[in-house]
Write a protein that holds these residues in place. Structure first.
Motif, PDB file in Angstrom:
ATOM      1  N   LYS A 199      -9.362   7.473   3.623  1.00 21.47           N
ATOM      2  CA  LYS A 199      -8.212   8.377   3.615  1.00 21.47           C
ATOM      3  C   LYS A 199      -7.506   8.338   2.272  1.00 21.47           C
ATOM      4  CE  LYS A 199      -3.559   8.783   5.534  1.00 21.47           C
ATOM      5  NZ  LYS A 199      -2.578   8.211   6.501  1.00 21.47           N
ATOM      6  N   TYR A 200      -7.254   7.135   1.775  1.00 21.40           N
ATOM      7  CA  TYR A 200      -6.544   7.010   0.509  1.00 21.40           C
ATOM      8  C   TYR A 200      -7.444   7.334  -0.682  1.00 21.40           C
ATOM      9  CZ  TYR A 200      -2.594   4.940   2.942  1.00 21.40           C
ATOM     10  OH  TYR A 200      -1.503   4.744   3.763  1.00 21.40           O
ATOM     11  N   LEU A 253       0.815  -1.212   0.000  1.00 21.62           N
ATOM     12  CA  LEU A 253       0.000   0.000   0.000  1.00 21.62           C
ATOM     13  C   LEU A 253       0.847   1.260   0.000  1.00 21.62           C
ATOM     14  CD1 LEU A 253      -2.740   1.417   0.226  1.00 21.62           C
ATOM     15  CD2 LEU A 253      -2.638   1.074   2.692  1.00 21.62           C
ATOM     16  N   ASN A 254       1.958   1.265   0.745  1.00 16.55           N
ATOM     17  CA  ASN A 254       2.795   2.460   0.811  1.00 16.55           C
ATOM     18  C   ASN A 254       3.428   2.777  -0.537  1.00 16.55           C
ATOM     19  OD1 ASN A 254       2.362   2.976   3.582  1.00 16.55           O
ATOM     20  ND2 ASN A 254       3.863   1.417   4.144  1.00 16.55           N
ATOM     21  N   ILE A 267      -5.732  -1.545  -3.245  1.00 18.32           N
ATOM     22  CA  ILE A 267      -5.781  -1.657  -1.800  1.00 18.32           C
ATOM     23  C   ILE A 267      -6.409  -3.009  -1.475  1.00 18.32           C
ATOM     24  CG2 ILE A 267      -8.036  -0.527  -1.599  1.00 18.32           C
ATOM     25  CD1 ILE A 267      -7.051   0.747   1.014  1.00 18.32           C
ATOM     26  N   CYS A 287       1.294   7.049  -6.655  1.00 14.65           N
ATOM     27  CA  CYS A 287       0.155   7.832  -7.127  1.00 14.65           C
ATOM     28  C   CYS A 287       0.327   9.319  -6.834  1.00 14.65           C
ATOM     29  CB  CYS A 287      -1.138   7.317  -6.490  1.00 14.65           C
ATOM     30  SG  CYS A 287      -1.722   5.739  -7.149  1.00 14.65           S
ATOM     31  N   VAL A 345      -9.775   3.793  -6.256  1.00 13.73           N
ATOM     32  CA  VAL A 345      -9.195   2.699  -5.481  1.00 13.73           C
ATOM     33  C   VAL A 345      -9.844   1.408  -5.954  1.00 13.73           C
ATOM     34  CG1 VAL A 345      -9.125   1.632  -3.191  1.00 13.73           C
ATOM     35  CG2 VAL A 345      -8.652   4.067  -3.442  1.00 13.73           C
ATOM     36  N   PHE A 377       0.590   4.145  -2.839  1.00  9.03           N
ATOM     37  CA  PHE A 377       0.156   5.509  -2.536  1.00  9.03           C
ATOM     38  C   PHE A 377       1.225   6.527  -2.924  1.00  9.03           C
ATOM     39  CE2 PHE A 377      -0.435   9.104   0.446  1.00  9.03           C
ATOM     40  CZ  PHE A 377      -1.700   9.501   0.027  1.00  9.03           C
ATOM     41  N   TYR A 403      -9.350   3.157   4.034  1.00 11.31           N
ATOM     42  CA  TYR A 403      -9.806   3.222   2.647  1.00 11.31           C
ATOM     43  C   TYR A 403     -10.218   4.649   2.284  1.00 11.31           C
ATOM     44  CZ  TYR A 403     -13.163   3.146  -1.145  1.00 11.31           C
ATOM     45  OH  TYR A 403     -13.852   3.449  -2.290  1.00 11.31           O
ATOM     46  N   MET A 426      -5.204   3.130  -7.610  1.00 15.80           N
ATOM     47  CA  MET A 426      -4.402   2.498  -6.573  1.00 15.80           C
ATOM     48  C   MET A 426      -5.056   1.225  -6.056  1.00 15.80           C
ATOM     49  SD  MET A 426      -3.105   4.092  -2.939  1.00 15.80           S
ATOM     50  CE  MET A 426      -4.657   3.789  -2.090  1.00 15.80           C
ATOM     51  N   GLU A 433      -7.478  10.819  -2.038  1.00 13.40           N
ATOM     52  CA  GLU A 433      -6.266  11.364  -2.629  1.00 13.40           C
ATOM     53  C   GLU A 433      -5.990  10.872  -4.044  1.00 13.40           C
ATOM     54  OE1 GLU A 433      -4.507  13.666  -1.221  1.00 13.40           O
ATOM     55  OE2 GLU A 433      -5.635  13.667   0.663  1.00 13.40           O
ATOM     56  N   TYR A 471      -8.088  -3.831   4.800  1.00 12.57           N
ATOM     57  CA  TYR A 471      -7.902  -2.539   5.449  1.00 12.57           C
ATOM     58  C   TYR A 471      -9.217  -1.988   5.984  1.00 12.57           C
ATOM     59  CZ  TYR A 471      -3.114  -2.336   3.774  1.00 12.57           C
ATOM     60  OH  TYR A 471      -1.796  -2.604   3.548  1.00 12.57           O
TER      61      TYR A 471
END
Length: 233
Positions: free
Chosen positions: A107-108, A75-76, A96, A82, A115, A79, A105, A94, A111, A100
Motif C-alpha cells: 500500500k505504501y 510510519l504515519n 518502514i 512523503c 521504501v 508517509f 508494505y 520512506m 505511493e 509490517y
C-alpha cells in the motif's frame, strides 16, 4: 543535490553524514532535544519540529529540495511527510519497519518512490535509495562484507557478456541474476548481460567500487563515491 531528512536518529544522522561527505546539502528535521543537540554538534542545520507538518517541511526548505527522506520510526509521520513532499516535486524515500505485513508494505510502496528497511540497509542503503542509484544494499553479513543488488547499465563494460564470461574481483561472488522485470534466480552460464538486468553480489566493501565499474560503467572516482564506506549497524 539538496536533501531534507526527517529523523536525526541513528539511521537519519548517519545517512546525512554519508550524503554530506559526498558534497550534498542536507537539512535535518527532528523534535527530540537530545538528537537535535547531537546533530547540531555535528554542524548539521536542524529544524526543530514535527516532520509531518507542512510548515515544518517548508522551514526545512522542501520547496527547493531534490529529495525527502522520511527516516523516523513512525510510519504515519513518514508517509504524511512523503505525501506533502510529492506536491513539491521531491523524490520520496520512506522508512518502514520489517514487522509490517506485506499488504501494508505494498500500500505504501505504491505511493512513494522507494521504501527502505533500515534494519536491513542501514546508512549506506538509505543513501543509495535517496540518490536513486543503480546499486542498493541488501544486507551486511560481516563487518566488511555486504550483499548488494546492482542494475546493469548500457555503459557497463560487461554489457553483452555471458555470465560465464563475467569476471568479478576475487572478493565478490554472484548470488542471483534477474532479467529486466523478471524474478531473481540462480544464473546459467550462457545467460547474457543486458541493460536493466539485475545481479545480486556478495562483496567485500573494498571491491564494491570495482563491481560498480564493471556492471554500471562508472569512472573509478564516481564508483568509489557511490559504493560508499562502512556497513549496516
Amino acid at each position: 543535490m539538496r536533501f531534507v531528512i526527517i529523523g536525526a536518529g541513528r539511521v537519519g544522522l548517519r545517512t546525512g553524514r554519508v550524503l554530506r561527505e559526498e558534497g550534498h546539502e542536507v537539512t535535518l528535521i527532528e523534535r527530540d532535544e537530545a538528537k537535535i543537540r547531537r546533530a547540531r554538534n555535528q554542524e548539521f542545520p536542524v529544524v526543530d519540529g514535527d516532520g509531518s507538518r507542512e510548515s515544518v517541511l517548508e522551514d526545512a526548505g522542501v520547496a527547493n529540495a531534490d529529495v525527502l527522506g522520511a527516516l523516523t520510526a513512525d510510519l504515519n509521520v513518514n508517509f504524511t511527510a512523503c505525501m506533502i513532499a510529492k506536491h513539491y516535486g521531491c523524490r520520496t524515500v520512506m522508512r518502514i519497519d520489517e514487522g509490517y505485513r506485506e499488504e501494508i508494505y505494498r500500500k505504501y510502496a505504491d505511493e512513494v518512490d522507494e521504501v527502505i528497511y533500515p534494519e536491513r540497509l542501514g546508512a549506506l542503503g538509505a543513501k543509495n535509495a535517496l540518490l536513486g542509484g543503480t546499486i542498493r544494499a541488501v544486507a551486511d553479513v560481516a563487518p566488511n562484507l555486504q550483499v548488494v543488488e546492482v542494475t546493469v547499465s548500457d555503459a557497463a563494460p560487461v554489457n553483452g557478456y555471458t555470465m560465464d564470461e563475467l569476471e568479478l574481483p576475487a572478493n565478490a561472488t554472484i548470488l542471483a541474476f534477474g532479467k529486466r522485470e523478471a524474478d531473481l534466480e540462480i544464473p546459467s552460464a550462457d545467460e547474457s548481460l543486458e541493460d536493466g538486468d539485475r545481479i545480486v553480489v556478495l562483496a567485500d566493501f573494498d571491491v564494491l567500487s570495482d563491481v560498480r565499474q564493471l556492471l554500471v560503467g562508472e569512472s573509478p572516482e564516481r564508483a568509489t563515491v557511490n559504493a560508499g564506506t562502512g556497513g549496516v549497524n
